[in-house]
Design a protein around this motif. Structure first.
Motif, PDB file in Angstrom:
ATOM      1  N   LYS A 195       0.832  -1.207   0.000  1.00 34.58           N
ATOM      2  CA  LYS A 195       0.000   0.000   0.000  1.00 34.58           C
ATOM      3  C   LYS A 195       0.868   1.260   0.000  1.00 34.58           C
ATOM      4  CE  LYS A 195      -4.018  -2.056   2.326  1.00 34.58           C
ATOM      5  NZ  LYS A 195      -4.866  -2.031   3.557  1.00 34.58           N
ATOM      6  N   ILE A 196       1.934   1.237   0.818  1.00 32.34           N
ATOM      7  CA  ILE A 196       2.814   2.405   0.886  1.00 32.34           C
ATOM      8  C   ILE A 196       3.500   2.633  -0.448  1.00 32.34           C
ATOM      9  CG2 ILE A 196       4.904   3.333   1.962  1.00 32.34           C
ATOM     10  CD1 ILE A 196       4.076   1.897   4.532  1.00 32.34           C
ATOM     11  N   GLU A 197       3.930   1.551  -1.106  1.00 30.28           N
ATOM     12  CA  GLU A 197       4.591   1.687  -2.403  1.00 30.28           C
ATOM     13  C   GLU A 197       3.650   2.295  -3.437  1.00 30.28           C
ATOM     14  OE1 GLU A 197       5.954  -2.239  -3.105  1.00 30.28           O
ATOM     15  OE2 GLU A 197       7.659  -2.078  -1.725  1.00 30.28           O
ATOM     16  N   THR A 198       2.360   1.947  -3.334  1.00 27.65           N
ATOM     17  CA  THR A 198       1.377   2.556  -4.233  1.00 27.65           C
ATOM     18  C   THR A 198       1.275   4.058  -3.976  1.00 27.65           C
ATOM     19  OG1 THR A 198       0.099   0.498  -4.316  1.00 27.65           O
ATOM     20  CG2 THR A 198      -1.030   2.522  -4.979  1.00 27.65           C
ATOM     21  N   LYS A 202       2.409   7.448  -6.330  1.00 26.29           N
ATOM     22  CA  LYS A 202       1.631   8.670  -6.585  1.00 26.29           C
ATOM     23  C   LYS A 202       2.476   9.903  -6.278  1.00 26.29           C
ATOM     24  CE  LYS A 202      -2.839   6.535  -5.450  1.00 26.29           C
ATOM     25  NZ  LYS A 202      -3.989   6.560  -4.510  1.00 26.29           N
ATOM     26  N   VAL A 203       3.250   9.830  -5.189  1.00 23.84           N
ATOM     27  CA  VAL A 203       4.134  10.940  -4.839  1.00 23.84           C
ATOM     28  C   VAL A 203       5.140  11.186  -5.955  1.00 23.84           C
ATOM     29  CG1 VAL A 203       5.992  11.645  -3.272  1.00 23.84           C
ATOM     30  CG2 VAL A 203       3.892  10.656  -2.347  1.00 23.84           C
ATOM     31  N   LYS A 204       5.689  10.101  -6.476  1.00 20.62           N
ATOM     32  CA  LYS A 204       6.676  10.216  -7.557  1.00 20.62           C
ATOM     33  C   LYS A 204       6.057  10.862  -8.791  1.00 20.62           C
ATOM     34  CE  LYS A 204      10.175   7.456  -9.932  1.00 20.62           C
ATOM     35  NZ  LYS A 204      10.802   6.116 -10.044  1.00 20.62           N
ATOM     36  N   ARG A 207       5.546  14.577  -8.064  1.00 17.83           N
ATOM     37  CA  ARG A 207       6.819  15.303  -8.156  1.00 17.83           C
ATOM     38  C   ARG A 207       7.237  15.468  -9.614  1.00 17.83           C
ATOM     39  NH1 ARG A 207       9.712  16.856  -4.140  1.00 17.83           N
ATOM     40  NH2 ARG A 207       9.194  16.229  -2.032  1.00 17.83           N
ATOM     41  N   ALA A 208       7.001  14.434 -10.427  1.00 24.74           N
ATOM     42  CA  ALA A 208       7.340  14.516 -11.842  1.00 24.74           C
ATOM     43  C   ALA A 208       6.520  15.614 -12.528  1.00 24.74           C
ATOM     44  CB  ALA A 208       7.109  13.173 -12.517  1.00 24.74           C
ATOM     45  N   LEU A 209       5.238  15.720 -12.166  1.00 27.95           N
ATOM     46  CA  LEU A 209       4.399  16.788 -12.727  1.00 27.95           C
ATOM     47  C   LEU A 209       4.909  18.157 -12.308  1.00 27.95           C
ATOM     48  CD1 LEU A 209       0.832  15.252 -12.212  1.00 27.95           C
ATOM     49  CD2 LEU A 209       2.024  15.593 -14.389  1.00 27.95           C
TER      50      LEU A 209
END
Length: 456
Positions: A195-198, A202-204, A207-209
């Motif tokens: 769940k945390i990796e999911t 989203k955080v990644k 940040r990319a956006l």
């Protein structure tokens, strides 16, 4: 083990003096010959001082600390039996509830030492994870710390507690032995990790956006990196006039912070303060904080802030460069590395006149591309020189373009402000708006195409 007397800073941080807050800090050192000395190795005393600082960072009252020399590592307890018994006596005398071992312990070694000393044993990885857990303030930071913590806990599930031996009934008509508590705990950890990796994915993406949106405006990214407590946050505050927490404390800053800074000649940059590095930083933490550290990977310029007043400044340099290489960044700019790194020699206010003159001479003898900048983030000395060095590095590889616009062409001028760095703007003798802009190669091509300027 040669004990040290009680650490006074720990007394201030832990006024309760409870047994659970009292700690012993042990620095195990494996004897090595001169030929075995590793590159970037620091003295045992310096490593012990750092371990004490880490313990103080989680409000432990360090009752005693010392260095233990080892001829060989013991698979069961890491230390020899004599040292285990000796430290057991110290733990009892000091009424300590925690023993910090500044090394990496296996689950079996940790369990055996806890039984022998009747106290909680924390190794270096566990200690750093505890500090990170306390420092995380944002949702992103908390997720990254929890991911690293669960990865660490997963490796510790080795029948450390009696309740892990129980079994739960199986499903279906045949029943069966069921699932042991250990297996159930491991399964729950794996589910939570997924769940945390999911969430981190989203955080990644977020940040990319954000990075993509920053690329659409001509604001270069300048990232601060360095050993923990090197003065990155103090320098960040000095350059941005912000109020990020800065303290004489290991890992005072954990969550990344970004601020806009205007350089002396009008160029605007985004300055990013990141988590401090440390020797033997757990691999799981580097992996968990990958999303945060991508700000460093994507930076146009990296400022490597060094505490040149520290006795182990060279060893700290080695540790930071090692982590940068793990992130795919060549500190010396070789290979395909696109970043420009500037060494910032901080805390010169702590040096006497002779030491400062010596460092200045060393810096002047280096080639211009690798010349460090001497600063004091605390007093502000050298900050103007640092800003000039940043401007010079950003100008490398960028093209100056001169063009003239109709004064009524507000859309064209606005486009230039959004996509380039405007160096100069004035009305020429013909009544046209003369502008000088600086842009990266891809932006320069776009400028020439939009305003029909021939290639040089």
């Amino acid at each position: 083990m040669e004990p040290r007397r009680r650490d006074t800073r720990a007394d201030r941080l832990s006024p309760t003096g409870s047994a659970t807050g009292r700690a012993l800090v042990i620095e195990p050192v494996l004897r090595r010959g001169p030929a075995q000395a590793a590159a970037g190795a620091r003295s045992a005393a310096a490593k012990l001082d750092e371990a004490i600082g880490l313990a103080c960072a989680i409000d432990l009252a360090v009752e005693q600390s010392g260095i233990v020399m080892l001829g060989a590592l013991r698979p069961a307890t890491y230390l020899g039996k004599g040292k285990v018994d000796e430290i057991a006596g110290l733990v009892k005398t000091a009424e300590a509830g925690i023993v910090v071992m500044d090394c990496a312990l296996s689950p079996v070694q940790q369990r055996n030492l806890e039984k022998a000393w009747n106290a909680k044993v924390i190794d270096r990885t566990g200690l750093i994870l505890e500090i990170f857990g306390r420092r995380a303030r944002t949702r992103e930071g908390a997720l990254q710390v929890e991911h690293a913590h669960l990865t660490y806990q997963k490796s510790r599930l080795v029948r450390s507690w009696t309740h892990l031996e129980r079994q739960r009934g199986g499903f279906g008509f045949l029943g069966g032995p069921g699932e042991t508590q250990l297996e159930a705990d491991r399964r729950l950890i794996e589910e939570r990790l997924a769940k945390i990796e999911t969430e981190l994915a989203k955080v990644k993406r977020t940040r990319a956006l954000h990075r993509d949106s920053r690329r659409r405006v001509p604001y270069p990214i300048v990232a601060l990196v360095g050993y923990t407590n090197a003065g990155k946050s103090t320098l960040f505050n000095r350059m941005t006039r912000a109020h990020v927490l800065s303290a004489d404390l290991l890992f005072a800053t954990l969550d990344p912070t970004l601020r806009a800074v205007d350089l002396p000649h009008g160029a605007r940059i985004i300055l990013s303060d990141t988590v401090g590095f440390i020797s033997d930083l757990p691999t799981m933490l580097i992996a968990a904080f990958r999303a945060t550290l991508e700000e460093v990977i994507e930076a146009d310029v990296i400022l490597h802030v060094r505490d040149v007043a520290h006795d182990d400044a060279e060893a700290q340099l080695y540790d930071v460069e090692k982590i940068l290489r793990e992130l795919g960044i060549d500190p010396h700019g070789g290979g395909e590395s696109k970043q420009t790194l500037i060494e910032v020699w901080n805390k010169i206010d702590r040096l006497d006149a002779a030491a400062r003159a010596r460092l200045s001479n060393i810096a002047e003898r280096r080639e211009a591309a690798k010349r460090p900048v001497l600063v004091s983030a605390l007093t502000g000395e050298g900050i103007d020189a640092l800003a000039a060095a940043i401007e010079a590095r950003l100008a490398e590889g960028r093209e100056l373009i001169e063009l003239a616009l109709d004064p009524a062409d507000g859309a064209g001028a606005s486009w230039l402000y959004r996509h380039t760095e405007v160096i100069r703007k004035a009305m020429d003798d013909n009544g046209r708006l003369a502008m000088t802009v600086r842009a990266a190669p891809d932006k320069a091509r776009a400028v020439r195409a939009k305003f029909a300027i021939p290639a040089p």
